[in-house]
Design an enzyme around this catalytic site. Structure first.
Site, PDB file in Angstrom:
ATOM      1  N   GLY A 106       5.055   1.092   4.641  1.00 22.05           N
ATOM      2  CA  GLY A 106       6.395   1.671   4.464  1.00 22.05           C
ATOM      3  C   GLY A 106       7.379   0.783   3.719  1.00 22.05           C
ATOM      4  N   GLY A 124       2.770   1.976  10.612  1.00 24.17           N
ATOM      5  CA  GLY A 124       3.688   3.097  10.400  1.00 24.17           C
ATOM      6  C   GLY A 124       4.439   3.517  11.651  1.00 24.17           C
ATOM      7  N   GLU A 128      -6.550   4.321   8.201  1.00 21.21           N
ATOM      8  CA  GLU A 128      -6.411   5.760   7.950  1.00 21.21           C
ATOM      9  C   GLU A 128      -7.721   6.331   7.406  1.00 21.21           C
ATOM     10  OE1 GLU A 128      -2.815   5.316   5.679  1.00 21.21           O
ATOM     11  OE2 GLU A 128      -1.794   4.788   7.542  1.00 21.21           O
ATOM     12  N   HIS A 153      -9.316   0.817   5.282  1.00 24.71           N
ATOM     13  CA  HIS A 153      -8.000   0.985   5.905  1.00 24.71           C
ATOM     14  C   HIS A 153      -8.163   1.903   7.127  1.00 24.71           C
ATOM     15  CE1 HIS A 153      -3.884   2.304   6.571  1.00 24.71           C
ATOM     16  NE2 HIS A 153      -3.510   1.211   5.921  1.00 24.71           N
ATOM     17  N   ASN A 205       0.854  -1.183   0.000  1.00 29.26           N
ATOM     18  CA  ASN A 205       0.000   0.000   0.000  1.00 29.26           C
ATOM     19  C   ASN A 205       0.893   1.238   0.000  1.00 29.26           C
ATOM     20  OD1 ASN A 205      -1.814   2.046   0.522  1.00 29.26           O
ATOM     21  ND2 ASN A 205      -2.284   1.375   2.619  1.00 29.26           N
ATOM     22  N   TRP A 206       0.924   1.912  -1.135  1.00 28.60           N
ATOM     23  CA  TRP A 206       1.837   3.062  -1.284  1.00 28.60           C
ATOM     24  C   TRP A 206       1.254   4.344  -0.691  1.00 28.60           C
ATOM     25  CZ3 TRP A 206       3.810   2.449  -7.070  1.00 28.60           C
ATOM     26  CH2 TRP A 206       4.447   1.199  -7.198  1.00 28.60           C
ATOM     27  N   LYS A 207       0.002   4.292  -0.292  1.00 28.05           N
ATOM     28  CA  LYS A 207      -0.669   5.461   0.320  1.00 28.05           C
ATOM     29  C   LYS A 207      -0.506   6.710  -0.564  1.00 28.05           C
ATOM     30  CE  LYS A 207       0.202   3.345   4.737  1.00 28.05           C
ATOM     31  NZ  LYS A 207       0.209   3.487   6.184  1.00 28.05           N
ATOM     32  N   SER A 254       3.811  -2.475  10.256  1.00 24.96           N
ATOM     33  CA  SER A 254       5.277  -2.480  10.383  1.00 24.96           C
ATOM     34  C   SER A 254       5.913  -3.813   9.995  1.00 24.96           C
ATOM     35  CB  SER A 254       5.688  -2.064  11.804  1.00 24.96           C
ATOM     36  OG  SER A 254       5.232  -0.747  12.077  1.00 24.96           O
ATOM     37  N   GLU A 286      -5.014  -5.295  10.826  1.00 25.13           N
ATOM     38  CA  GLU A 286      -3.998  -4.258  10.978  1.00 25.13           C
ATOM     39  C   GLU A 286      -4.220  -3.511  12.292  1.00 25.13           C
ATOM     40  OE1 GLU A 286      -2.196  -3.104   6.964  1.00 25.13           O
ATOM     41  OE2 GLU A 286      -3.929  -1.832   7.287  1.00 25.13           O
TER      42      GLU A 286
HETATM   43  C1  PEP Z   1      -0.549  -0.086   6.124  1.00 23.80           C
HETATM   44  O1  PEP Z   1      -0.612   1.099   5.861  1.00 23.80           O
HETATM   45  O2  PEP Z   1      -1.460  -0.844   5.768  1.00 23.80           O
HETATM   46  C2  PEP Z   1       0.604  -0.559   6.868  1.00 23.80           C
HETATM   47  C3  PEP Z   1       0.568  -1.756   7.362  1.00 23.80           C
HETATM   48  O3  PEP Z   1       1.665   0.318   7.009  1.00 23.80           O
HETATM   49  P1  PEP Z   1       3.124  -0.026   7.618  1.00 23.80           P
HETATM   50  O4  PEP Z   1       3.580  -1.323   6.988  1.00 23.80           O
HETATM   51  O5  PEP Z   1       3.973   1.133   7.232  1.00 23.80           O
HETATM   52  O6  PEP Z   1       2.950  -0.168   9.093  1.00 23.80           O
END
Ligand code: PEP
Length: 250
Positions: A234, A172, A96, A94, A9-11, A212, A166
């Site tokens: 990330g 993040g 966010e 998600h 997921n490049w957001k 993460s 998640e």
């Molecule tokens: C995500 O945004 O779905 C995610 C898991 O981010 P990260 O791997 O950066 O924690």
């Protein structure tokens, strides 16, 4: 057997040139394997990235969509538009979007139905905040999100859905859930699939872990019996680290 599935997921990151270069780096090194792989660039770059992923072993995912098919919904993107851009998957709910943009389970549920009706594979995210975990409410929060986001699906439809667990506190932040913490919630989700649907559905649905994930912690997480892949933020923004996570899934 559930096919392991790693999605990036490049957001809201990358320029157009960076997105194309990142996709090229991944596609050039990722041949067809037993691991399913997808990347989710920003929607404005889906078209450019689709030119790179076309015919490759890397699938294309959107990060969001709207539930209506078309009409006066300024700024929104429909499932059929995503299909037009060669998307196979769409990330829905998600954290966010839930916590920053106020999406509710009912919103996510409408999107899940629209995505499935159009033929997209929804990657539906659930997960508790740190306060909810510390209050001992992880199981009930995740169950409520599961029931609300996935309401009204047939067994067949549910079998096509991918769930991403998640924990919000791990996204993040560099704080990864321990394999035991993650497996406990994944096992609860698997049980929910069995009680709300049936054992065939429970055996079929992939449940990704996200939060993460890095090349050095991926193997242990992915080695858990109910963890079927990863949704990566990330670490999906660098070719080497994303490929390292895919390698750990093998
Ligand atoms: C995500 O945004 O779905 C995610 C898991 O981010 P990260 O791997 O950066 O924690």
């Amino acid at each position: 057997m559930r096919r392991p599935f790693i999605a990036g997921n490049w957001k809201m990151t990358q320029s157009r040139a960076e997105a194309v270069a990142l996709a090229q780096g991944i596609v050039s090194q990722q041949g067809k394997t037993e691991i399913e792989v997808a990347i989710a660039p920003p929607s404005v770059y889906l078209d450019a990235v689709s030119q790179v992923t076309k015919g490759s072993a890397v699938g294309l995912s959107a990060q969001n969509m709207y539930h209506e098919a078309n009409g006066a919904f300024t700024g929104e993107i429909s499932a059929s538009m995503l299909l037009d851009l060669s998307c196979k998957y769409v990330i829905l709910g998600h954290s966010e979007r839930r916590h920053i943009l106020g999406e509710t389970d009912a919103d996510v549920n409408r999107k899940v139905h629209a995505a499935l009706a159009a033929g997209l594979v929804p990657i539906v995210c659930v997960g508790e905040t740190l306060a909810e975990r510390e209050a001992g409410n992880t199981k009930s929060v995740v169950q409520q999100q599961f029931d609300g986001s996935l309401a009204g699906l047939s067994n067949e439809q549910m079998s096509d859905v991918v769930i991403a667990y998640e924990p919000v506190w791990a996204i993040g932040t560099g704080k990864v859930a321990t394999p035991d913490q993650a497996e406990e919630v994944h096992a609860d989700l698997r049980k929910l699939l069995e009680t709300r649907y049936n054992s065939n559905v429970a055996a079929a649905v992939r449940i990704q872990y996200g939060g993460s994930v890095k090349p050095d912690n991926a193997a242990e997480l992915l080695g858990q019996p109910n963890i079927d892949g990863a949704l990566v933020g990330g670490a999906s923004l660098k070719v080497d680290s994303f490929l390292g996570i895919i390698a750990a899934a093998k």
